[in-house]
Design an enzyme around this catalytic site. Sequence first.
Site, PDB file in Angstrom:
ATOM      1  N   LYS A 154      50.335  42.897  46.475  1.00 30.98           N
ATOM      2  CA  LYS A 154      49.463  41.888  45.848  1.00 30.98           C
ATOM      3  C   LYS A 154      48.696  42.488  44.673  1.00 30.98           C
ATOM      4  O   LYS A 154      48.666  41.922  43.584  1.00 30.98           O
ATOM      5  CB  LYS A 154      48.478  41.361  46.900  1.00 30.98           C
ATOM      6  CG  LYS A 154      47.287  40.600  46.323  1.00 30.98           C
ATOM      7  CD  LYS A 154      46.338  40.125  47.402  1.00 30.98           C
ATOM      8  CE  LYS A 154      45.292  41.114  47.833  1.00 30.98           C
ATOM      9  NZ  LYS A 154      44.155  41.289  46.920  1.00 30.98           N
ATOM     10  N   ASN A 155      48.065  43.633  44.940  1.00 33.83           N
ATOM     11  CA  ASN A 155      47.151  44.189  43.938  1.00 33.83           C
ATOM     12  C   ASN A 155      47.865  44.788  42.740  1.00 33.83           C
ATOM     13  O   ASN A 155      47.220  45.162  41.760  1.00 33.83           O
ATOM     14  CB  ASN A 155      46.208  45.207  44.580  1.00 33.83           C
ATOM     15  CG  ASN A 155      45.213  44.503  45.490  1.00 33.83           C
ATOM     16  OD1 ASN A 155      45.093  43.278  45.430  1.00 33.83           O
ATOM     17  ND2 ASN A 155      44.529  45.256  46.335  1.00 33.83           N
ATOM     18  N   ARG A 181      39.017  36.811  42.403  1.00 29.47           N
ATOM     19  CA  ARG A 181      38.192  37.697  41.568  1.00 29.47           C
ATOM     20  C   ARG A 181      39.075  38.529  40.645  1.00 29.47           C
ATOM     21  O   ARG A 181      38.669  38.894  39.548  1.00 29.47           O
ATOM     22  CB  ARG A 181      37.287  38.489  42.509  1.00 29.47           C
ATOM     23  CG  ARG A 181      37.341  39.909  42.495  1.00 29.47           C
ATOM     24  CD  ARG A 181      36.280  40.495  43.357  1.00 29.47           C
ATOM     25  NE  ARG A 181      34.988  40.578  42.679  1.00 29.47           N
ATOM     26  CZ  ARG A 181      34.728  41.382  41.682  1.00 29.47           C
ATOM     27  NH1 ARG A 181      35.664  42.147  41.185  1.00 29.47           N
ATOM     28  NH2 ARG A 181      33.533  41.421  41.154  1.00 29.47           N
ATOM     29  N   ASP A 196      31.230  39.364  46.615  1.00 27.85           N
ATOM     30  CA  ASP A 196      31.949  38.635  47.659  1.00 27.85           C
ATOM     31  C   ASP A 196      31.689  39.272  49.020  1.00 27.85           C
ATOM     32  O   ASP A 196      30.782  40.094  49.143  1.00 27.85           O
ATOM     33  CB  ASP A 196      33.446  38.520  47.335  1.00 27.85           C
ATOM     34  CG  ASP A 196      34.142  39.870  47.331  1.00 27.85           C
ATOM     35  OD1 ASP A 196      33.535  40.854  47.756  1.00 27.85           O
ATOM     36  OD2 ASP A 196      35.301  39.918  46.897  1.00 27.85           O
ATOM     37  N   ASP A 241      40.916  49.350  52.006  1.00 26.62           N
ATOM     38  CA  ASP A 241      41.535  48.121  52.521  1.00 26.62           C
ATOM     39  C   ASP A 241      42.126  48.317  53.922  1.00 26.62           C
ATOM     40  O   ASP A 241      42.482  47.339  54.581  1.00 26.62           O
ATOM     41  CB  ASP A 241      42.630  47.620  51.564  1.00 26.62           C
ATOM     42  CG  ASP A 241      42.021  47.059  50.284  1.00 26.62           C
ATOM     43  OD1 ASP A 241      40.822  46.756  50.283  1.00 26.62           O
ATOM     44  OD2 ASP A 241      42.750  46.938  49.278  1.00 26.62           O
TER      45      ASP A 241
HETATM   46  N1  EPU Z   1      32.426  48.908  40.569  1.00 30.12           N
HETATM   47  C1  EPU Z   1      31.278  48.888  39.832  1.00 30.12           C
HETATM   48  N2  EPU Z   1      31.389  48.584  38.510  1.00 30.12           N
HETATM   49  C2  EPU Z   1      32.560  48.308  37.902  1.00 30.12           C
HETATM   50  C3  EPU Z   1      33.747  48.311  38.687  1.00 30.12           C
HETATM   51  C4  EPU Z   1      33.649  48.623  40.017  1.00 30.12           C
HETATM   52  O1  EPU Z   1      30.192  49.139  40.335  1.00 30.12           O
HETATM   53  O2  EPU Z   1      32.577  48.041  36.694  1.00 30.12           O
HETATM   54  C5  EPU Z   1      32.326  49.249  41.991  1.00 30.12           C
HETATM   55  C6  EPU Z   1      32.672  48.044  42.887  1.00 30.12           C
HETATM   56  O3  EPU Z   1      31.546  47.231  43.073  1.00 30.12           O
HETATM   57  C7  EPU Z   1      33.127  48.740  44.142  1.00 30.12           C
HETATM   58  C8  EPU Z   1      33.796  50.013  43.630  1.00 30.12           C
HETATM   59  O4  EPU Z   1      33.299  50.211  42.317  1.00 30.12           O
HETATM   60  O5  EPU Z   1      32.035  49.058  44.925  1.00 30.12           O
HETATM   61  C9  EPU Z   1      35.323  49.978  43.598  1.00 30.12           C
HETATM   62  O6  EPU Z   1      35.763  48.900  42.832  1.00 30.12           O
HETATM   63  P1  EPU Z   1      37.190  48.861  42.120  1.00 30.12           P
HETATM   64  O7  EPU Z   1      36.990  48.405  40.738  1.00 30.12           O
HETATM   65  O8  EPU Z   1      37.909  50.165  42.340  1.00 30.12           O
HETATM   66  O9  EPU Z   1      37.933  47.753  42.969  1.00 30.12           O
HETATM   67  P2  EPU Z   1      38.549  46.384  42.468  1.00 30.12           P
HETATM   68  O10 EPU Z   1      39.414  46.620  41.286  1.00 30.12           O
HETATM   69  O11 EPU Z   1      37.487  45.350  42.383  1.00 30.12           O
HETATM   70  C10 EPU Z   1      40.738  46.662  43.875  1.00 30.12           C
HETATM   71  C11 EPU Z   1      41.489  45.844  44.875  1.00 30.12           C
HETATM   72  C12 EPU Z   1      40.737  45.825  46.204  1.00 30.12           C
HETATM   73  C13 EPU Z   1      40.589  47.265  46.676  1.00 30.12           C
HETATM   74  C14 EPU Z   1      39.887  48.097  45.602  1.00 30.12           C
HETATM   75  C15 EPU Z   1      39.754  49.562  45.951  1.00 30.12           C
HETATM   76  C16 EPU Z   1      42.569  44.181  43.535  1.00 30.12           C
HETATM   77  C17 EPU Z   1      42.713  42.763  43.180  1.00 30.12           C
HETATM   78  N3  EPU Z   1      41.629  44.484  44.401  1.00 30.12           N
HETATM   79  O12 EPU Z   1      39.472  46.022  43.706  1.00 30.12           O
HETATM   80  O13 EPU Z   1      41.555  45.118  47.123  1.00 30.12           O
HETATM   81  O14 EPU Z   1      39.849  47.286  47.861  1.00 30.12           O
HETATM   82  O15 EPU Z   1      40.600  47.992  44.364  1.00 30.12           O
HETATM   83  O16 EPU Z   1      40.981  50.105  46.203  1.00 30.12           O
HETATM   84  O17 EPU Z   1      43.319  45.016  43.075  1.00 30.12           O
HETATM   85  C18 EPU Z   1      42.054  43.564  48.834  1.00 30.12           C
HETATM   86  O18 EPU Z   1      43.227  43.586  48.422  1.00 30.12           O
HETATM   87  O19 EPU Z   1      41.736  43.019  49.917  1.00 30.12           O
HETATM   88  C19 EPU Z   1      41.025  44.228  48.033  1.00 30.12           C
HETATM   89  C20 EPU Z   1      39.731  44.018  48.212  1.00 30.12           C
END
Ligand code: EPU
Length: 444
Positions: free
Chosen positions: A22-23, A110, A134, A323
Site C-alpha cells: 500500500k505505502n 492522509r 489521526d 506498523d
Molecule cells: N513527522 C514530523 N514532521 C514531518 C514529517 C513527519 O514531525 O514533516 C513525524 C510524524 O509525525 C511521525 C514521524 O515523523 O511521528 C514519522 O513520520 P513519517 O513521515 O516517517 O511517516 P508517514 O510518511 O506519515 C508512512 C506510512 C505509515 C508508516 C510510517 C513510518 C504511508 C502512507 N504511511 O507514514 O504507514 O507507519 O511511514 O514507517 O506511507 C500504515 O500503513 O498503517 C501507516 C501508518
Amino acid sequence: MDVIRVSGGARLAGQVHVVGAKNSALKLMAAALLAPGRSVITNVPRITDIAIMAEVLRRLGCQVSFADDDGADPAGGDGDGGAPRSCAVTIEVPPDPGTEADYDLVRRLRASICVLGPLLARRGYVRVAHPGGDAIGSRGLDMHVAGLARMGAEISGEHGFVIASAPRGLRGATIWLDFPSVGATENLVMAAVLARGVTEIDNAAREPEIVDICTMLTRMGAKIEGAGTSMLRIEGVPELRPVRHATVGDRIVAGTWAFAAAMTRGDVTVTGASPAFLEIALDKLVSAGCLVETRPDAFRVRLDRRPSAVDVVTLPFPGFATDLLPMAIGLASVSEGASLVTENIFDGRFMFVNEMARLGADIKTDGHHAVVRGRERLSSAPVRATDIRAGAGLVIAGLCADGVTEVSHVHHVDRGYPDFIADLRSLGVEVERATAPEEPAFTI
Ligand code: EPU
C-alpha cells in the site's frame, strides 16, 4: 459499519500470498503525475486507500482505470481463494494536471499529501488540504515544508490548506531532515527530480518503499543516487516519461502473517514479499522460539510451543517497523514472560492497547514504553479497530482468545489488507464478516 467475528483457538497453517505494498503503490500513483501520458502500475493492492488515491488523481484531471493483474496474484480469483488481491492501475496524466487536493479526500487518505511534491514540480503551484493528526499520532508536515522551502518554494497555510508556489521553478538544494521521515523524503524526491540542479537529502528514509519509488522515477528518466541509503543525491532533469512499474511486495502484510503464525503456534509460508525487508522482525520471532526459513521472495514461520517474551523497539527502516507494533504487542500478550515494547515513531500508537485490555491482555504503558506480561490465553470481547494495523492486530489477537471476538470499525482493516477474511480462512481460521446493527441514537 461492518464487523469481523473471529473464533479463537485456530492454529494458522498453509500458504498466503502478499501483493504490492500500500505505502508504495499510493506514492507510485502520485509519482505518475510527474510525466504526461499513460503510466501503468501493477501489483497494486485492491484496498480502499488505492480507490481514494485514484479519486484524488481523477480530480486532478487524470483518467484512472483498474484492470486485472496478469498472473501477479496466485492467491485470488481462482474460485475459492476470494477475489483477486491485486490489480493494474492505468493513469493517463494530462499535460497540465490540476493543482488542488480537497479536504474531503485528504482527511480520508492522509497519504494524499504526497501529491504536493510532484504537483509543485510540474505546475509551480499547489494547494493541498492539511491532513491534520489521526489515531496514531500528531503527524507533522514541518519537514515536507522546510525541504520544499529550501528548494525555493514559498509556502503558506490558509483555511486548512498548505499552499506552495514556485513560479520560477524549484532549484536543487541541500536538505538535512531532522528525522528520516518517509513522507517528507518521498515528497522531496518527487519535487527534486524536476528541479534545476542537484538536491541532496541527508538523513533520508531508507524504507523499501522509498527504493521502489526511486526505481520507478529512475525508469521515468530521473537521476537518483543513493536509494536505500540515508543520503540521496538527485540531479534534476527537464522532463520525465511515463512507465510501467510493478509495486514491491508488502512487508507489513507479510510481517502480520509472520506474527499471526507465531501467536497461534502455527506454520505459515508467506510468498510475494522479501524476508530481507523484515530481518529484525523475523529475528525477533526466532528469539521467541520460532523456526524461520527464508527464500529470496518467501519465508516460512513455524512454532509449536508457547512463544517466549521478547523486547521490541520500533525505529525507521531497517529497524522494527512501527506498523508491526500491534502485532508485537499481540505476541507479547500471549508469550511466556514479560516484554518491553518501545514505540519511537508515533505518539498515539498505543491507543489500541485499551482494546487489547478488553481481550484480557496485561499491558501497562508509560510514555512510549509498554510492559506486557504474557497470558496463556486471551478472553474474547467486542473490540474496536482504531487504525489499519491495530485492526489487523486485534483480529489476530482474537485468534488467541477463548470464544468469538468481534472487531468493529473494520473499514480500517480494508484500507490496508486486501481480502483479509479470505486469507484468514485459507489458513484455517473460522471467521466471518457481518454488518453490525445500527446503534440507537439517544436524544433529549
Ligand atoms: N513527522 C514530523 N514532521 C514531518 C514529517 C513527519 O514531525 O514533516 C513525524 C510524524 O509525525 C511521525 C514521524 O515523523 O511521528 C514519522 O513520520 P513519517 O513521515 O516517517 O511517516 P508517514 O510518511 O506519515 C508512512 C506510512 C505509515 C508508516 C510510517 C513510518 C504511508 C502512507 N504511511 O507514514 O504507514 O507507519 O511511514 O514507517 O506511507 C500504515 O500503513 O498503517 C501507516 C501508518
